[in-house]
Design a protein around this motif. Structure first.
Motif, PDB file in Angstrom:
ATOM      1  N   ASP A  16     -33.926  30.202 -33.858  1.00 27.67           N
ATOM      2  CA  ASP A  16     -33.440  30.310 -32.485  1.00 27.67           C
ATOM      3  C   ASP A  16     -34.431  29.764 -31.476  1.00 27.67           C
ATOM      4  N   ILE A  17     -35.724  29.754 -31.815  1.00 24.83           N
ATOM      5  CA  ILE A  17     -36.729  29.214 -30.907  1.00 24.83           C
ATOM      6  C   ILE A  17     -36.404  27.769 -30.589  1.00 24.83           C
ATOM      7  N   PHE A  18     -36.135  26.986 -31.648  1.00 25.46           N
ATOM      8  CA  PHE A  18     -35.816  25.580 -31.450  1.00 25.46           C
ATOM      9  C   PHE A  18     -34.502  25.443 -30.694  1.00 25.46           C
ATOM     10  N   GLU A  19     -33.509  26.260 -31.055  1.00 25.05           N
ATOM     11  CA  GLU A  19     -32.192  26.153 -30.426  1.00 25.05           C
ATOM     12  C   GLU A  19     -32.266  26.484 -28.944  1.00 25.05           C
ATOM     13  N   ASP A  20     -33.024  27.525 -28.601  1.00 28.85           N
ATOM     14  CA  ASP A  20     -33.103  27.919 -27.200  1.00 28.85           C
ATOM     15  C   ASP A  20     -33.839  26.877 -26.381  1.00 28.85           C
ATOM     16  N   ALA A  21     -34.874  26.276 -26.966  1.00 28.33           N
ATOM     17  CA  ALA A  21     -35.588  25.212 -26.268  1.00 28.33           C
ATOM     18  C   ALA A  21     -34.660  24.039 -26.034  1.00 28.33           C
ATOM     19  N   LEU A  22     -33.897  23.661 -27.064  1.00 21.34           N
ATOM     20  CA  LEU A  22     -32.966  22.544 -26.933  1.00 21.34           C
ATOM     21  C   LEU A  22     -31.902  22.852 -25.909  1.00 21.34           C
ATOM     22  N   GLU A  23     -31.381  24.099 -25.945  1.00 21.49           N
ATOM     23  CA  GLU A  23     -30.338  24.481 -25.006  1.00 21.49           C
ATOM     24  C   GLU A  23     -30.834  24.438 -23.573  1.00 21.49           C
ATOM     25  N   THR A  24     -32.028  24.977 -23.349  1.00 22.32           N
ATOM     26  CA  THR A  24     -32.552  25.052 -21.989  1.00 22.32           C
ATOM     27  C   THR A  24     -32.815  23.673 -21.421  1.00 22.32           C
ATOM     28  N   LEU A 301     -39.401  28.615 -14.699  1.00 18.52           N
ATOM     29  CA  LEU A 301     -38.560  29.755 -14.340  1.00 18.52           C
ATOM     30  C   LEU A 301     -37.775  30.253 -15.547  1.00 18.52           C
ATOM     31  N   ILE A 302     -37.073  29.345 -16.227  1.00 21.55           N
ATOM     32  CA  ILE A 302     -36.196  29.751 -17.319  1.00 21.55           C
ATOM     33  C   ILE A 302     -36.990  30.172 -18.549  1.00 21.55           C
ATOM     34  N   LEU A 303     -38.014  29.407 -18.895  1.00 21.56           N
ATOM     35  CA  LEU A 303     -38.810  29.714 -20.087  1.00 21.56           C
ATOM     36  C   LEU A 303     -40.170  30.300 -19.736  1.00 21.56           C
ATOM     37  N   GLY A 304     -40.342  30.702 -18.487  1.00 22.30           N
ATOM     38  CA  GLY A 304     -41.637  31.221 -18.059  1.00 22.30           C
ATOM     39  C   GLY A 304     -41.517  32.557 -17.369  1.00 22.30           C
ATOM     40  N   THR A 305     -42.554  32.885 -16.630  1.00 21.28           N
ATOM     41  CA  THR A 305     -42.628  34.188 -15.965  1.00 21.28           C
ATOM     42  C   THR A 305     -41.927  34.190 -14.609  1.00 21.28           C
ATOM     43  N   GLY A 306     -41.567  33.010 -14.128  1.00 19.98           N
ATOM     44  CA  GLY A 306     -40.980  32.913 -12.797  1.00 19.98           C
ATOM     45  C   GLY A 306     -41.995  32.624 -11.721  1.00 19.98           C
ATOM     46  N   PRO A 446     -28.098  30.199 -28.387  1.00 19.44           N
ATOM     47  CA  PRO A 446     -28.448  31.597 -28.089  1.00 19.44           C
ATOM     48  C   PRO A 446     -27.652  32.242 -26.957  1.00 19.44           C
ATOM     49  N   THR A 447     -27.494  31.552 -25.809  1.00 22.19           N
ATOM     50  CA  THR A 447     -26.752  32.194 -24.717  1.00 22.19           C
ATOM     51  C   THR A 447     -25.275  32.348 -25.065  1.00 22.19           C
ATOM     52  N   GLU A 448     -24.753  31.449 -25.901  1.00 20.90           N
ATOM     53  CA  GLU A 448     -23.367  31.599 -26.339  1.00 20.90           C
ATOM     54  C   GLU A 448     -23.233  32.788 -27.288  1.00 20.90           C
ATOM     55  N   ARG A 599     -35.873  33.418 -26.139  1.00 20.70           N
ATOM     56  CA  ARG A 599     -36.182  33.245 -24.721  1.00 20.70           C
ATOM     57  C   ARG A 599     -37.295  34.190 -24.273  1.00 20.70           C
ATOM     58  N   LEU A 600     -37.270  35.407 -24.786  1.00 22.23           N
ATOM     59  CA  LEU A 600     -38.338  36.335 -24.430  1.00 22.23           C
ATOM     60  C   LEU A 600     -39.673  35.866 -24.993  1.00 22.23           C
ATOM     61  N   HIS A 601     -39.670  35.319 -26.206  1.00 20.21           N
ATOM     62  CA  HIS A 601     -40.919  34.834 -26.787  1.00 20.21           C
ATOM     63  C   HIS A 601     -41.487  33.660 -25.975  1.00 20.21           C
ATOM     64  N   PHE A 602     -40.609  32.827 -25.436  1.00 19.97           N
ATOM     65  CA  PHE A 602     -41.073  31.762 -24.540  1.00 19.97           C
ATOM     66  C   PHE A 602     -41.754  32.372 -23.314  1.00 19.97           C
ATOM     67  N   ARG A 603     -41.149  33.408 -22.747  1.00 19.51           N
ATOM     68  CA  ARG A 603     -41.709  34.026 -21.550  1.00 19.51           C
ATOM     69  C   ARG A 603     -43.043  34.712 -21.845  1.00 19.51           C
TER      70      ARG A 603
END
Length: 617
Positions: A16-24, A301-306, A446-448, A599-603
């Motif tokens: 999912d790490i790869f998928e979420d990065a690709l999705e974002t 913002l999306i993959l970080g702390t904001g 992931p979001t789906e 996504r949380l692991h990215f953050r």
């Protein structure tokens, strides 16, 4: 640089790490990467920004389309592109796309961009075909036995002298084409083989960039003079900078895996290379700027702390806005910056202008619909938010499942009488979500997956649906919207009132299997509102309530690790760094197999980098 870790990570847990990065990167903002791939013209170019010239005007019959003319024509094509003259840019580049490497790269990039924006299978096939031709064109100019192909890691002075300037540029163009081909390969179909092929293309591109960096160092050390040295330097800095920046975003366990196969990412090096590239005078200098803009205004913002560097983003964008005041891409970033500053109404106006300035690529409008939908969610203008979500659902093919869920979630926020005016059936919409989900390399986005799980409360097999509680605000949290509205106390206050009203309503409802999950969701949302309003003690009480209720949760297990992240951030703002890092480690190491885990692991990775705590291995 990170170091190679011991042991073998569990591949399935990391997919999912790869998928979420690709999705974002390639989701509602796919154009941020794809649009910036055409070779961007330098800001001090000889031609005026509005100047147009067709291939007939620019070339005499005897024109030799060498490296010099290729760079010059791409400069003009880029200006056309940034002034919304997409068709003119294609017409300028297409006649020489199979003869000149820069024409090939520029032409195929625009075709790929169109494919990614429409997400039509035929357009994707056209993009793959165009990129295949571009790779063949670049291959003509490459040295037949390059250092990369011979698996040599050393470049000697002798081997450098055997490479012409044209061959060096061919390596850079080839590497950029490979990256774009990889992106299309990922989304072509559900075949895992294509996913692997895409990964191999990325690895080859990465290795080429590393070898080109070695060449650059030798050129600088030996003070070798080349006519277009600054262009080669700009290409190297863009590639090395972007690779290092993007790889540095990945969580620690993925970095360890990538290092095992030869990748490494260093954020400081990436930012430094991109800044140096941006301050140079190559045609890739503006692309370095746009990559940094993407990082500061979206990825952080999306993959970080904001925590976003708005000041730097503004300074990067300023020359673009001056040169291309009506360029869709420039206006989009301008609106994003205004939104991040808390100027919500101004951002709305700029997004609307971004829609009005061009009609040639309607899909570009979807970027703005997405942002306008969120702005109206922030403002709790639910009917307007519904309007834009409906446009996305009907017109965009990026993620039908996400669009359907968001539309249903927004409709759920409307009062009964206003919902009746829309003539929409919320239950039917929620039930559609699962049938609309897409797959990349055989895996769900992931979001789906999150939307599908939440929609199951409306399953036809249930006696009666148990309504979701504030689903639009929950999705706003998932997309990290709370840091954006933190600049506006009035918006945070209004959201707090909405959450408290939902709490009161929930207390008066009959008990259900979802009661504790809904209660904890509301506490998380309430804590985020209180955190924005600088009421840390009350926010901490809300977050601790969720954490202490962990064993009572039945469905939304993601709430606890995400709440731990919010608590860590709260500790950080209060200067309690040891508690902040300890809480981050707990969130990262003690939980797995929950919704939006990647996504949380990215953050968490972003927080560890930003707060200057080395990631433990």
């Amino acid at each position: 640089m990170a170091f190679v870790g011991n042991g073998t990570p569990e591949l399935e847990a990391d997919e999912d790490i790869f998928e979420d990065a690709l999705e974002t990167i390639s989701g509602p903002f796919r154009t941020e990467m794809a649009a910036s791939k055409p070779q961007l013209a330098s800001l001090d170019t000889k031609q005026a920004s509005g100047q147009q010239r067709s291939s007939k005007v620019s070339r005499s019959p005897a024109t030799k389309m060498d490296l010099k003319y290729g760079l010059e024509e791409c400069e003009v094509a880029l200006k056309l592109f940034l002034n919304n003259k997409f068709k003119d840019a294609l017409e300028l580049l297409q006649p020489w796309a199979k003869e000149n490497m820069y024409h090939a790269l520029g032409y195929s990039t625009i075709v790929v961009l169109q494919a990614i924006m429409t997400f039509e299978q035929q357009d994707i096939q056209n993009g793959i075909s165009a990129m295949r031709d571009a790779l063949q064109t670049c291959q003509k100019y490459r040295k037949k036995n390059t250092v990369v192909e011979s698996f040599s890691s050393l470049i000697s002075r002798g081997s450098l002298e055997q490479m012409t300037e044209e061959e060096m540029h061919a390596e850079i163009c080839y590497a950029e084409c490979l990256l774009q081909k990889a992106a299309l390969t990922f989304v072509q179909d559900e075949n895992m083989i294509n996913f692997i092929k895409g990964g191999l293309k990325i690895r080859t591109s990465y290795n080429i960039y590393k070898e080109c960096l070695s060449i650059l160092h030798i050129l600088q050390k030996n003070k070798v003079e080349q006519q277009f040295f600054h262009e080669f330097e700009g290409g190297v800095k863009l590639g090395i900078g972007a690779f290092n920046l993007m790889l540095s975003l990945l969580p620690a366990r993925i970095i360890r895996l990538l290092e095992f196969i030869g990748f490494s990412g260093n954020r400081e090096l990436g930012l430094q290379q991109l800044h140096e590239g941006a301050s140079g005078r190559s045609i890739r200098s503006p692309l370095c700027c746009l990559t940094l803009l993407s990082f500061h205004t979206y990825i952080s913002l999306i993959l970080g702390t904001g925590e976003v560097n708005v000041v730097e983003a503004e300074s990067l964008l300023a020359p673009f806005l001056q040169q291309f005041p009506n360029g869709s891409l420039m206006l989009f970033y301008h609106a994003r910056i205004e939104l991040l500053k808390g100027n919500v109404e101004e951002a709305q106006e700029v997004f609307r202008k971004c829609i009005s300035v061009q009609e040639e690529w309607k899909q570009f409008h979807h970027l703005c619909y997405w942002e306008l939908m969120w702005i109206n969610i922030f403002l709790q203008n639910w009917m307007k938010a519904y309007y834009y979500s409906d446009l996305l659902f009907k017109e965009s093919k990026w993620s039908k499942a996400t669009a359907a869920y968001l539309k249903a979630a927004i409709l759920s926020m409307l009062p009964e009488e206003e919902l009746e005016e829309t003539k929409e059936n919320v239950v039917t919409l929620f039930r559609q979500v699962e049938s609309l989900k897409q797959r990349i390399a055989g895996k769900s986005i992931p979001t789906e997956k999150f939307a599908v799980r939440k929609s199951r409360r409306y399953s036809a097999s249930l006696p009666a649906p148990v309504k979701l509680v504030l689903p639009a605000l929950e999705m706003m949290y998932i997309w990290n919207g709370f840091p954006t509205i933190s600049k506006r106390e009035d918006l945070s206050e209004n959201l707090l009132l909405t959450v408290e009203k939902a709490e009161a309503t929930l207390q008066n409802q009959n008990c259900s299997d979802y009661l504790m999950d809904d209660e904890c969701l509301l506490k998380l949302l309430k804590g985020c509102c209180l955190k924005n309003l600088h009421r840390p003690l009350q926010a901490e009480l809300c977050f601790n309530h969720v954490i202490q209720s962990e064993k009572l949760l039945k469905f939304d297990h993601y709430l606890v690790p995400f709440t731990l992240f919010e608590l860590a951030y709260l500790y950080k703002t209060q200067g309690e760094m040891d508690k902040a890092f300890k809480t981050l480690e707990t969130a990262r190491n003690n939980y797995k197999d929950y919704s939006m885990e990647s996504r949380l692991h990215f953050r968490i990775q972003a927080a560890l980098q930003l707060w200057k705590k080395p990631s433990s291995h």
